[in-house]
Design an enzyme around this catalytic site. Sequence first.
Site, PDB file in Angstrom:
ATOM      1  N   HIS A 317       0.805  -1.222   0.000  1.00 48.14           N
ATOM      2  CA  HIS A 317       0.000   0.000   0.000  1.00 48.14           C
ATOM      3  C   HIS A 317       0.834   1.266   0.000  1.00 48.14           C
ATOM      4  O   HIS A 317       0.317   2.350  -0.274  1.00 48.14           O
ATOM      5  CB  HIS A 317      -0.972   0.013   1.197  1.00 48.14           C
ATOM      6  CG  HIS A 317      -2.155  -0.864   0.963  1.00 48.14           C
ATOM      7  ND1 HIS A 317      -2.117  -2.212   1.208  1.00 48.14           N
ATOM      8  CD2 HIS A 317      -3.386  -0.599   0.473  1.00 48.14           C
ATOM      9  CE1 HIS A 317      -3.291  -2.746   0.891  1.00 48.14           C
ATOM     10  NE2 HIS A 317      -4.076  -1.786   0.435  1.00 48.14           N
ATOM     11  N   GLY A 318       2.101   1.150   0.321  1.00 48.59           N
ATOM     12  CA  GLY A 318       2.937   2.336   0.271  1.00 48.59           C
ATOM     13  C   GLY A 318       4.266   2.087   0.945  1.00 48.59           C
ATOM     14  O   GLY A 318       4.386   1.233   1.825  1.00 48.59           O
TER      15      GLY A 318
END
Lengths: 473, 461
Positions: A317-318
């Site tokens: 997600h990051g």
Amino acid sequence: MVFSGLFFLTVFLPVSLILYYISKNRTYRNIVLTVMSLVFYAWGEPVYILLLLLTSAFVYIVALLIQQKAGTRSAKIYLITGITVIIAVLVFFKYSGFIAQNLSAIFKFKNPFNDIALPLGLSFYTFTCISYLADVYKKKTEAQRNFLDLLMYISVFFTVTSGPIRRYPDWVADIRSDRETWEKFNYGVHRFIIGLAKKAVIANTAGTLISSFTGTDYSRLSVQGAWIGILLFSLQIYFDFSGYSDMAIGLASMFGFSVNENFNYPYISKSATEFWRRWHITLGGFFRDYVYIPLGGNRKYRIRNLLVVWFLTGLWHGASWNFVIWGLYFFVLLLIEKAFLIKLFEKIPGIFSHIYFLLVMLIGWVLFYHTDLSQAVRYIGVMFGIKAASFSDPILTILFNNNVLFILTAVICTVPLGKFLKQQAEKLEYRLSKGHTDILNGIMIPLFNAALLILSIIFLVGDTYTPFLYFNF
Amino acid sequence: MKKLCIGSLLFIIVIFAAGIINIVNPNKPSVSLAENRKLQEKPVFSVSSFFDKSYANNYSAYYSDTFIQRDTLIQYRRAADKFFGFKKNMKIEISKPVNTPSPSALPINTVTYSPSPSPANTCTPATSQTEAPPSPTASVLPTPSPTPKPEYRAASAIEVLKSPFFLVDNNVVATIWAKDESLKKYAMFINELKDSMGEHVNVYSMVIPTAMEYFNLSDMQYITGSQKQMVEDIAQYTNDSVIDVDAYNALFHHCKEYIYYKTDHHWTHLGAYYAYTALMQAMGKEQDIVPLESYVDREVIEGFIGSAYRKTNQDERVLNNPDTLIAYYPLVEYKYIMHKKTGPIEKRLNDLAYVNPNNQYYNMFMSGGNGVYHEFTTENKNGRTILVICDSYGASFVHFLLPHYEKVYIMDTRFYDREYLNNMTIDTFAKSIHADDITTLLYMDSVAYTFNTDALYGLLK
């Protein structure tokens, strides 16, 4: 270009539809779709479109090699090489800054990778490519011999930037078939409009409201503000992402393709386990089939396998620790639920498990929202009264009153009430007319959709009104 | 369903029609007065702008900024807000202010006009007008020393209009949270401008706080950022070679007078006058300040409903509380050329044509300021030239500069047009007019957000 942009909606999409439907020739249509997808991608990523093309060419060749050497050791070597290269590219663009930042903190050197920007959609199309290579290796599908058809699969504009993550075996049958039908087109329009309204009307509005409640300085944050703020964020992220998935599914359907569902009313879940069966379904499916099961699944090292999956889910997600912590947070919750909690919940009324889920979900979103972990901890503290400025503040109460109907409507839209009402209305109409009329689906829903479309355009244009840009997004 | 259903047909009609109308629409606006900003221009395609993504980004912004019937759609969008909840005209009492306000030191004037209280004020007995009307008879000295310590305006109640607008005792004010990055960008702009101009040109930095700053909000102070802090930060970020004008304190000393409109985000002409005294002080020309009583010739216009009415979704509390606009006439003869995209045109500073129900009365100053730049030539043959780089606050400031310069140039950065200016950057322009002095004149919103300061900085590149 984003689907919810006015330029996409009123220029790119109409032009693509005209060019596409102007001829019935299958090859022509596939070429148009591929070219328009490349235009779409180049509009947002004029340099790294080269990376997309090179990746596609690389995957094309590797898949053919794997197929040629099927069943031998070489096939496995090709597969591992192929996946390693693709992942190396992802790691370079997405994580080198993060890795170097952590190493530089330990070994004290200047981070040379600070300025690398993540090419649009790389996280998504990387997975599209990995699943293709793995499925060719596992002989779930034939390798594609036509490069343009493979390029269409990888780059097609509905899903290239934000998913849902597709599987090649689901896609291949439609490439050369007469896939387009009016029924699919009508359904596609319906889904697209629903998604557009989710994004333009609900997600964007929730997004602009958030900072009115939370502010930017948590020393001023009240308990009430913290709860409403994170509730708004949970609404924003759900309607944003599920709206985008709806638009992608709708667009695919307009061009005759079917794309897997990505969301299934995740907020009605009664446990974190159930939530992950309903939230970003194609990502969970990818990690299950291409990470968890190859590692041994439930058969051996189950805990280790789960840990790896949730670590990767978070990291995907990051490139920031808060996402890793967020992933591991779910790992712990799932273990606890599996160990005893779900059994316990089965014995008590459902409302308790639902309250439990809402609580852990909101705390999860606090972790997700803050890339600065100390801020996240501070925020969670305020939610429970620790170092809160006050319990509530009068301005906030007014703001809440001024937006309470919006918030309630958005919350209602997270449960399948609309679906239920539609089914009841269909049954009623059938009973009354003995199946001779189709007013609901033939007239009322289309008119409702048209109204939603106009409303979405009003919101999209209205949100370009920017006399004051004081939000930190 | 074997064919295209009515829903799909409507969808196709809407998206095709919107696309076609937008592409062929010849009358695309370039400025949005409602938003007080320049709209995105159609970008020029080049290989470099394509590859650095600026072309695509600017084109998308241009497309939505010039979307057909945008203003109407924006109105609809804002009308939708009314359905989002229950609008309660809740008033929050502000607990006892730290300083109780002293009665205004200025005598209440007895001239024929009556700027306040308007009849509508009687509907809110809890609040009272604390500001005195401007006093044309009082001699205003440029902050004499030793100066009395200025006091904030007392405030008794605050009402929420539409974020970020609040009503403080009948005055519409907007909260403001500056981005540090934006203040730095502003400082970068003025530092680089000074560097480019060299030591013989004086460069002044003048940032004007908004009305909210001068209210004593006591325990409600948390709802807005401190503009005093913003002004101090800017002063710290600007180089020593740039002269910071202390407009903050000049206005602070007079904050109980009618220096801001109640329904508009601008300052009154009186407010502009006080800032002028601060500029003169910064220039070391205190002795040249023209006293306020010299400005006897003026317009007094009642019933001014300012920009806040539109921005708060036509809130009735704003409508019922109109302003009085007082506009002074310049003391010296001047020739005013407004350089518009279509060519130069001669104008007058106070343009009463704008005092009609279809216009914002404030636009009477410099005819709305909608020109690439404005050139004033006065009867003073002192050979001195000043360039004012400003937003709309500048339109009511120029009057006071005219007695001191032979040439005054006003450049509202929102209307900067490279094509008209032969691709000149703003420093090249300043050199081309041989400016002796350059000052910025921007209200806090114009420097607080990167949206504005990035555009400002872009004028140098």
